[in-house]
Design an enzyme around this catalytic site. Structure first.
Site, PDB file in Angstrom:
ATOM      1  CG  MET A 231     -22.469  53.562  20.914  1.00  0.00           C
ATOM      2  SD  MET A 231     -22.604  52.801  19.269  1.00  0.00           S
ATOM      3  CE  MET A 231     -22.421  51.091  19.709  1.00  0.00           C
ATOM      4  CB  CYS A 232     -19.590  58.559  22.638  1.00  0.00           C
ATOM      5  SG  CYS A 232     -17.831  58.340  22.985  1.00  0.00           S
ATOM      6  CB  THR A 233     -16.071  57.940  18.584  1.00  0.00           C
ATOM      7  OG1 THR A 233     -15.396  58.370  19.768  1.00  0.00           O
ATOM      8  CG2 THR A 233     -15.328  58.457  17.364  1.00  0.00           C
ATOM      9  CB  SER A 236     -21.788  62.075  18.796  1.00  0.00           C
ATOM     10  OG  SER A 236     -22.860  61.473  19.483  1.00  0.00           O
TER      11      SER A 236
END
Length: 483
Positions: A231-233, A236
């Site tokens: 999810m961070c990839t 962001s």
């Protein structure tokens, strides 16, 4: 590999010649099976050392041998054609799907007029009408709809599936049919399973002799769980076009609520309070879920993905890729299906006739960059949950919660269960610890997930019976408490 290619090319040529003037009746004409007789009625450098050429093998194929083909899609169409042209006349096919327009580019037994009809019915009709004497029996059902007596009637089963769950269930069914006398496997109870699979330009074919060679669950690590992007990839640091599509699907869709909640704002704008009060709330304040089969939904995700990609200078976002990511589609390639189906049909022929040594036991095919193929022997796992006939060990401390056991059953690479139901015996009575598939029982047993194994009354050495959609058999586990 030479045999596979020859078989595939030979069958492609023969299917064009079968049609001329021989549709009526099931009689054979002179020279019809010459291509098969060359393999069965004369010796050769690749035949089995114990093989004796004769005419009986061909008669067995034509009159006795019963084959079950599971799946009538990309692989299934090729398999039915290959088997029918190899002399197999008693064929059953099982498929639960209907024909879609997207199938027509590679599933060559179907035509535009067949869209909406069951794949099994159309495929059987086509083969029966095109290849004289062949009797393909269709079953528009799930494989789980049949009992063991149905599967016992077949000499060989061939899978052309796109579902790991269905593969594992079929694998478990054939293992459940095995008979043992004083711990010794009865060879007559073995029904060989030939399994083929394709993903784009990659494919595999394998020969499974239940109870003797590695089964599907023995090599479950070869079928890794579906990969999800972090999810961070996505949020962001997107680097791939797939990241942009996932951003639109996971984050933007629920935030912007397209195709949902519109009436509420329209009515508010026009100050039609009275009318709003007369309408049920769900009519004007409903959030529409993303439907991968809805072109408008895919178009919305595609446009948002393009905007996201432009922001990070990422190229490659296309409508087709968007649809593939949303629906988790891996593009199908007709040539890969043809090669893998030819390999599977060759193995069926070898096992049915005993003329050649079968594949031992796994073939890998890859034509992404050039042509690359190799074989290896997948080894049987001694503690396989499907074919080892021994309870599986579960190592947990008494303080572990049932939720942790459930997560282990679903996330462990060797198990990969989908919705396990856990039962045990306490004080001589069967007790359901957790069952997900029935809503009323799930609600009643849900509190158990937060309880420790000790609080549930479980002890060291306790046996847990686990049922799951991946197998028709109940899998036994032995609970071993750790310090």
């Amino acid at each position: 590999m030479i045999l596979i290619v020859f078989f595939s090319v030979k069958m492609k040529i023969v299917i064009m010649a079968v049609d001329g003037g021989h549709r009526d009746g099931g009689c054979d004409w002179d020279g019809r099976w010459n291509h098969v007789k060359k393999f069965l009625e004369r010796p050769g450098p690749f035949t089995h050392p114990d093989f004796e050429p004769s005419t009986e093998s061909l008669q067995f194929l034509l009159e006795t041998c019963k084959i079950l083909v599971i799946g009538a899609g990309g692989l299934g169409c090729e398999l039915l054609k290959n088997l029918a042209l190899s002399g197999f006349r008693l064929i059953h096919v099982v498929d639960m799907d209907t024909i879609d327009v997207s199938n027509l580019n590679r599933q060559f037994l179907f035509r535009p007029k067949d869209v909406g009809r069951p794949k099994a019915d159309v495929a059987a009709d086509f083969i029966n009408s095109r290849i004289p004497g062949c009797k393909v029996v269709p079953h528009f059902k799930k494989i789980q709809d049949f009992d063991d007596s149905f599967y016992r009637q077949f000499h060989i089963i061939v899978c052309g599936l796109d579902s790991i769950i269905a593969r594992r269930w079929m694998n478990g069914m054939l293992i459940s049919l095995l008979s043992y006398e004083d711990g010794v496997l009865d060879p007559s109870s073995i029904i060989p399973l030939i399994d083929g699979g394709t993903e784009g330009f990659k494919g595999n074919a394998r020969v499974i002799l239940p109870g003797m060679t590695a089964c599907i669950d023995c090599t479950l690590e070869l079928y890794p769980p579906q990969i999800n992007f972090p999810m961070c990839t996505i949020a962001s640091m997107p680097r791939l076009p797939e990241h942009c599509i996932e951003y639109a699907r996971i984050l933007q869709w629920p935030k912007e609520k397209p195709f949902g909640g519109k009436l509420k704002y329209i009515f508010f704008y026009f100050n039609l309070i009275t009318l709003c009060n007369l309408l049920p709330v769900h009519l004007y304040n409903k959030e529409t879920s993303l439907d991968g089969d809805n072109p408008e939904h895919i178009q919305w995700v595609f446009e948002r993905s393009q905007e996201r990609a432009a922001e990070f200078s990422i190229t490659g976002v296309t409508y087709r890729l968007t649809q593939g990511v949303v629906k988790r589609i891996i593009p199908a390639v007709a040539s890969t299906n043809a090669v893998i189906a030819a390999a599977c049909a060759t193995e069926v022929f070898k096992i049915a006739t005993s003329a050649y040594i079968p594949l031992n036991n796994y073939l890998v095919f890859n034509d992404v960059d050039g042509l690359y193929t190799y074989t290896f022997e997948a080894e049987r796992k001694e503690n396989c949950s499907a074919c080892s006939q021994v309870p599986q060990d579960l190592q947990f401390p008494p303080s572990a919660k049932l939720q942790e056991v459930l997560e282990y059953l679903t996330e462990n690479a060797s198990l990969q269960m989908k919705s396990p139901a856990i039962t045990t015996t306490l004080e001589g009575k069967n007790k359901t610890l957790y069952l997900q598939s029935v809503k009323s029982i799930e609600e009643r047993t849900r509190p158990n997930l937060c309880k420790t194994l000790k609080e549930l009354g479980l002890s060291d050495g306790q046996e847990l019976a686990v049922a799951d959609v991946t197998t028709p058999q109940t899998v036994l586990f032995k609970l071993n408490f750790t310090a």
